[in-house]
Write a protein that holds these residues in place. Structure first.
Motif, PDB file in Angstrom:
ATOM      1  N   LEU A 161       0.790  -1.353  -0.177  1.00  0.00           N
ATOM      2  CA  LEU A 161       0.044  -0.081  -0.067  1.00  0.00           C
ATOM      3  C   LEU A 161       0.904   1.174   0.112  1.00  0.00           C
ATOM      4  CD1 LEU A 161      -2.734   1.272   0.164  1.00  0.00           C
ATOM      5  CD2 LEU A 161      -2.479   1.188   2.717  1.00  0.00           C
ATOM      6  N   GLY A 162       2.095   1.185   0.578  1.00  0.00           N
ATOM      7  CA  GLY A 162       2.970   2.207   0.589  1.00  0.00           C
ATOM      8  C   GLY A 162       3.289   2.866  -0.602  1.00  0.00           C
ATOM      9  N   GLU A 163       3.570   1.759  -1.608  1.00  0.00           N
ATOM     10  CA  GLU A 163       4.050   1.970  -3.072  1.00  0.00           C
ATOM     11  C   GLU A 163       2.925   2.683  -3.515  1.00  0.00           C
ATOM     12  OE1 GLU A 163       4.979  -1.516  -4.919  1.00  0.00           O
ATOM     13  OE2 GLU A 163       6.990  -1.720  -3.722  1.00  0.00           O
ATOM     14  N   VAL A 164       1.716   2.256  -3.519  1.00  0.00           N
ATOM     15  CA  VAL A 164       0.721   2.975  -4.182  1.00  0.00           C
ATOM     16  C   VAL A 164       0.384   4.613  -3.468  1.00  0.00           C
ATOM     17  CG1 VAL A 164      -1.913   3.008  -4.616  1.00  0.00           C
ATOM     18  CG2 VAL A 164      -0.694   0.909  -4.559  1.00  0.00           C
ATOM     19  N   VAL A 165       0.580   4.817  -2.396  1.00  0.00           N
ATOM     20  CA  VAL A 165       0.349   6.065  -1.740  1.00  0.00           C
ATOM     21  C   VAL A 165       1.644   7.082  -2.260  1.00  0.00           C
ATOM     22  CG1 VAL A 165       0.767   7.293   0.472  1.00  0.00           C
ATOM     23  CG2 VAL A 165      -0.893   5.269   0.434  1.00  0.00           C
ATOM     24  N   ALA A 166       2.979   6.474  -2.446  1.00  0.00           N
ATOM     25  CA  ALA A 166       4.024   7.131  -2.640  1.00  0.00           C
ATOM     26  C   ALA A 166       3.822   7.414  -4.325  1.00  0.00           C
ATOM     27  CB  ALA A 166       5.022   6.240  -2.778  1.00  0.00           C
ATOM     28  N   HIS A 167       3.051   6.638  -5.113  1.00  0.00           N
ATOM     29  CA  HIS A 167       2.921   6.872  -6.656  1.00  0.00           C
ATOM     30  C   HIS A 167       1.807   8.029  -6.517  1.00  0.00           C
ATOM     31  CE1 HIS A 167       2.018   6.092 -10.864  1.00  0.00           C
ATOM     32  NE2 HIS A 167       0.928   6.064 -10.418  1.00  0.00           N
ATOM     33  N   LEU A 168       0.925   7.998  -5.886  1.00  0.00           N
ATOM     34  CA  LEU A 168      -0.256   8.835  -5.916  1.00  0.00           C
ATOM     35  C   LEU A 168       0.220  10.456  -5.503  1.00  0.00           C
ATOM     36  CD1 LEU A 168      -3.383   6.934  -5.247  1.00  0.00           C
ATOM     37  CD2 LEU A 168      -2.757   7.923  -7.426  1.00  0.00           C
ATOM     38  N   THR A 169       1.216  10.453  -4.478  1.00  0.00           N
ATOM     39  CA  THR A 169       1.588  11.675  -3.949  1.00  0.00           C
ATOM     40  C   THR A 169       2.733  12.286  -4.553  1.00  0.00           C
ATOM     41  OG1 THR A 169       2.857  10.387  -2.409  1.00  0.00           O
ATOM     42  CG2 THR A 169       0.791  11.156  -1.792  1.00  0.00           C
ATOM     43  N   GLY A 170       3.340  11.447  -5.796  1.00  0.00           N
ATOM     44  CA  GLY A 170       4.595  11.856  -6.486  1.00  0.00           C
ATOM     45  C   GLY A 170       5.843  11.551  -5.888  1.00  0.00           C
ATOM     46  N   ARG A 171       5.960  10.942  -5.144  1.00  0.00           N
ATOM     47  CA  ARG A 171       7.297  10.638  -4.406  1.00  0.00           C
ATOM     48  C   ARG A 171       8.129   9.436  -5.053  1.00  0.00           C
ATOM     49  NH1 ARG A 171       4.270  10.372   0.268  1.00  0.00           N
ATOM     50  NH2 ARG A 171       4.865   8.207   0.706  1.00  0.00           N
ATOM     51  N   ALA A 172       7.271   8.572  -5.879  1.00  0.00           N
ATOM     52  CA  ALA A 172       7.865   7.564  -6.556  1.00  0.00           C
ATOM     53  C   ALA A 172       6.813   7.060  -7.638  1.00  0.00           C
ATOM     54  CB  ALA A 172       8.142   6.299  -5.610  1.00  0.00           C
ATOM     55  N   VAL A 173       7.250   6.305  -8.556  1.00  0.00           N
ATOM     56  CA  VAL A 173       6.206   5.776  -9.755  1.00  0.00           C
ATOM     57  C   VAL A 173       6.168   4.409  -9.513  1.00  0.00           C
ATOM     58  CG1 VAL A 173       6.014   5.550 -12.084  1.00  0.00           C
ATOM     59  CG2 VAL A 173       6.941   7.677 -11.003  1.00  0.00           C
ATOM     60  N   LEU A 174       5.143   3.776  -9.841  1.00  0.00           N
ATOM     61  CA  LEU A 174       4.689   2.351  -9.675  1.00  0.00           C
ATOM     62  C   LEU A 174       5.169   1.933 -11.192  1.00  0.00           C
ATOM     63  CD1 LEU A 174       1.248   2.012  -8.351  1.00  0.00           C
ATOM     64  CD2 LEU A 174       3.537   1.076  -7.223  1.00  0.00           C
ATOM     65  N   PRO A 175       6.067   0.678 -11.414  1.00  0.00           N
ATOM     66  CA  PRO A 175       6.545   0.303 -12.536  1.00  0.00           C
ATOM     67  C   PRO A 175       5.176  -0.215 -13.422  1.00  0.00           C
ATOM     68  CG  PRO A 175       6.817  -1.240 -10.692  1.00  0.00           C
ATOM     69  CD  PRO A 175       6.387  -0.189 -10.183  1.00  0.00           C
ATOM     70  N   ARG A 176       5.405   0.214 -14.649  1.00  0.00           N
ATOM     71  CA  ARG A 176       4.500  -0.406 -15.518  1.00  0.00           C
ATOM     72  C   ARG A 176       4.954  -1.795 -16.078  1.00  0.00           C
ATOM     73  NH1 ARG A 176       2.392   2.550 -21.347  1.00  0.00           N
ATOM     74  NH2 ARG A 176       1.094   0.989 -21.729  1.00  0.00           N
ATOM     75  N   HIS A 177       3.956  -2.570 -15.860  1.00  0.00           N
ATOM     76  CA  HIS A 177       4.254  -4.113 -16.233  1.00  0.00           C
ATOM     77  C   HIS A 177       3.629  -4.435 -17.565  1.00  0.00           C
ATOM     78  CE1 HIS A 177       5.263  -7.856 -14.391  1.00  0.00           C
ATOM     79  NE2 HIS A 177       4.394  -8.475 -15.506  1.00  0.00           N
ATOM     80  N   GLY A 178       4.593  -4.588 -18.411  1.00  0.00           N
ATOM     81  CA  GLY A 178       4.456  -5.004 -19.922  1.00  0.00           C
ATOM     82  C   GLY A 178       4.085  -6.712 -20.110  1.00  0.00           C
ATOM     83  N   ARG A 179       3.353  -7.001 -21.066  1.00  0.00           N
ATOM     84  CA  ARG A 179       3.416  -8.521 -21.257  1.00  0.00           C
ATOM     85  C   ARG A 179       4.770  -9.259 -21.581  1.00  0.00           C
ATOM     86  NH1 ARG A 179      -1.430 -10.836 -25.640  1.00  0.00           N
ATOM     87  NH2 ARG A 179      -1.097 -12.906 -25.205  1.00  0.00           N
ATOM     88  N   ARG A 180       4.828 -10.334 -20.787  1.00  0.00           N
ATOM     89  CA  ARG A 180       6.179 -11.105 -21.021  1.00  0.00           C
ATOM     90  C   ARG A 180       6.057 -12.315 -22.080  1.00  0.00           C
ATOM     91  NH1 ARG A 180       8.057 -11.598 -14.786  1.00  0.00           N
ATOM     92  NH2 ARG A 180       8.420  -9.128 -14.324  1.00  0.00           N
ATOM     93  N   PRO A 181       7.103 -12.771 -22.815  1.00  0.00           N
ATOM     94  CA  PRO A 181       6.876 -13.812 -23.597  1.00  0.00           C
ATOM     95  C   PRO A 181       6.312 -14.998 -22.727  1.00  0.00           C
ATOM     96  CG  PRO A 181       9.121 -12.645 -23.887  1.00  0.00           C
ATOM     97  CD  PRO A 181       8.435 -12.169 -22.661  1.00  0.00           C
TER      98      PRO A 181
END
Length: 506
Positions: A161-181
């Motif tokens: 949950l801390g990662e989500v809070v940091a992403h929404l407050t601009g302190r960090a960015v959640l990694p975008r997950h792409g489709r893997r082989p």
């Protein structure tokens, strides 16, 4: 701000439905009111969310909190709303920007320490979000590969949950997950392992080419289970749409392998004969989950020792096998699951199941009759192929001069036969011979009249029903496709009739 909203997704069968999560804060005695037809798991989520927020370093507001889950008429089930509830509460309290929270779709269960746990049904949930026009979804890290199968949506993987809070407050960015082989699919058991049983091998090949149901009888050790287990390897790989359908079912059921987010090969389900009606078809007292028949969608459902299943359980398969879907109704709602699977039954000749044959059988005539009656006539009438497998003799086992055909060779013939059937049936939107309606089969694709003399005589004598007549014609078309013929001949019809009328001693 005292009012905030975000989005999550509820499940109805294997389909997702958008849920608007609204949070309002007002003065009064501190407490939480949760409305919108939540089940026990959703009601208990308030305590989980409170502990997760505090242990993640946040502050739980000491105010009167009203949480609404809309549409209010849809039952809300499961723990996948936790992350959305936490974000909406924090946004209403001013700890998070409400505008950004309102654009997100959040899925995930919260642990008490604030970590985000994987949940079931992420793929159909993300598909529902994409259909609703959402372009960003936050999912648990354990479900990221599954969610990334939907290419039109940006998937953000969150571990806490801390990662989500940091992403929404601009302190960090959640990694975008792409489709893997995707990892290479396992080849599965090979048909070349089956020694002898030419009739059984032929029946499995015909079943794979035409999508026909199959009934195998024979003494223990004759190879019934071996043949059934090798049937999925003969079926063509699933296309993109079919793979997403099957993956969504297994995601809801919680049986999706963690190392294979997309199911690309036909599945094989083999429930024990003690399985209940809910385990076989689907159900449950809370969240309605798919059963073995639904998990075998576009694959194979194998019922070994079929007469040992309760007759009432077996008879529940009749309507779903005809319609290709099953609707399960409960007081709280209903769910529809696709279940277009191939049914394979296996049975011994009698209860004692001696490998020495009829000469060593100790069963009375009454015991044999009771054993056979556990499979109802209407169920057997829906099975196109009925094959008796003899015991494999020592001479066949030790004297096999040439190696049997492997799965790759037979699967190539099956693929060509299915292509021929698809070219012929594509004008009416069908793909395999087993799906052709009887009237269309007789009027549009009827074999020449001289080829039908044998099956018409069987119909006149009463050994075939009208449904059985249609099924013989379907199998005859499959045999013609396997042989590269444009129209079934008398030999195709005779072979199809023979596989329909073989003695079914179980």
């Amino acid at each position: 701000m005292t009012l905030a909203r975000t989005w999550s997704v509820g499940l109805a069968g294997v389909h997702g439905a958008m849920v608007d999560v609204e949070v309002d804060m007002s003065s009064g005695v501190p407490g939480v009111v949760l409305v919108g037809l939540p089940d026990a798991v959703v009601r208990q989520s308030v305590d989980r969310v409170r502990a997760a927020v505090v242990n993640a370093g946040g502050r739980w507001p000491l105010r009167r909190i009203t949480i609404g889950l809309s549409p209010a008429s849809m039952p809300k089930q499961g723990s996948g709303f936790d992350l959305a509830l936490a974000a909406a509460v924090l946004a209403a309290d001013g700890a998070l920007p409400a505008e950004q929270v309102g654009r997100l779709v959040l899925l995930g269960e919260l642990a008490l320490d604030g970590s985000v746990r994987a949940v079931r049904g992420v793929l159909p949930a993300v598909l529902a979000a994409a259909r609703a026009g959402h372009r960003c979804v936050v999912v648990p890290a354990g479900n990221a590969d599954e969610a990334a199968l939907v290419e039109s949506v940006e998937v953000l993987a969150a571990a806490t949950l801390g990662e989500v809070v940091a992403h929404l407050t601009g302190r960090a960015v959640l990694p975008r997950h792409g489709r893997r082989p995707l990892p290479p699919a396992s080849p599965g058991p090979d048909l070349g392992d089956v020694v002898g049983q030419a009739v059984g091998r032929r029946a499995v090949e015909v079943a794979a080419a035409g999508g026909h149901h199959l009934f195998l009888t024979g003494p223990p050790g004759a190879g019934k289970t071996m043949l059934a287990e090798r049937l999925p390897g003969l079926l063509p790989a699933l296309d993109e749409q079919a793979a997403l359908e099957v993956t969504a079912i297994h995601s809801v059921a919680g049986t999706l392998p963690p190392d294979a987010p997309l199911v690309t090969r036909p599945t094989f389900e083999s429930p024990h004969h003690s399985a209940t009606m809910a385990a076989l078809v689907g159900g449950g007292s809370g969240l309605i989950r798919p059963g073995a028949l639904c998990r075998a969608h576009r694959g194979v459902l194998f019922l070994d020792e079929a007469p040992e299943f309760p007759r009432v359980v077996l008879d529940t398969l009749r309507q779903p096998l005809e319609r290709g879907q099953v609707t399960i109704s409960r007081a709280s709602g209903s769910a529809t699951f696709p279940c277009r699977a191939q049914l394979v039954l296996a049975a011994n000749p009698c209860p004692c199941a001696t490998a020495a044959g009829d000469a060593a059988c100790t069963c009375s005539a009454l015991e044999r009759r009771r054993y056979r009656s556990r499979l109802s006539g209407p169920l057997l009438d829906r099975i196109d192929l009925r094959v008796d497998l003899p015991a494999v003799t020592r001479a066949v086992w030790l004297g096999a001069g040439t190696a049997p055909e492997p799965t790759t060779v037979v699967a190539d013939r099956v693929l060509r036969a299915r292509s021929a059937a698809a070219d012929r049936l594509g004008v009416v939107g069908l793909a395999v011979n087993s799906q052709v309606p009887g009237r269309m089969l007789r009027e549009r694709w009827s074999p020449p009249r001289p080829a039908l003399r044998l099956v018409e005589r069987a119909l006149e004598r009463g050994v075939l029903s009208v449904r059985g007549y249609d099924r013989v014609l379907r199998v005859a078309w499959t045999m013609a496709d396997l042989g590269g013929r444009s129209v079934p001949d008398a030999d195709d019809v005779a072979e199809a009739l023979g596989m329909r009328l073989q003695r079914t001693a179980a």
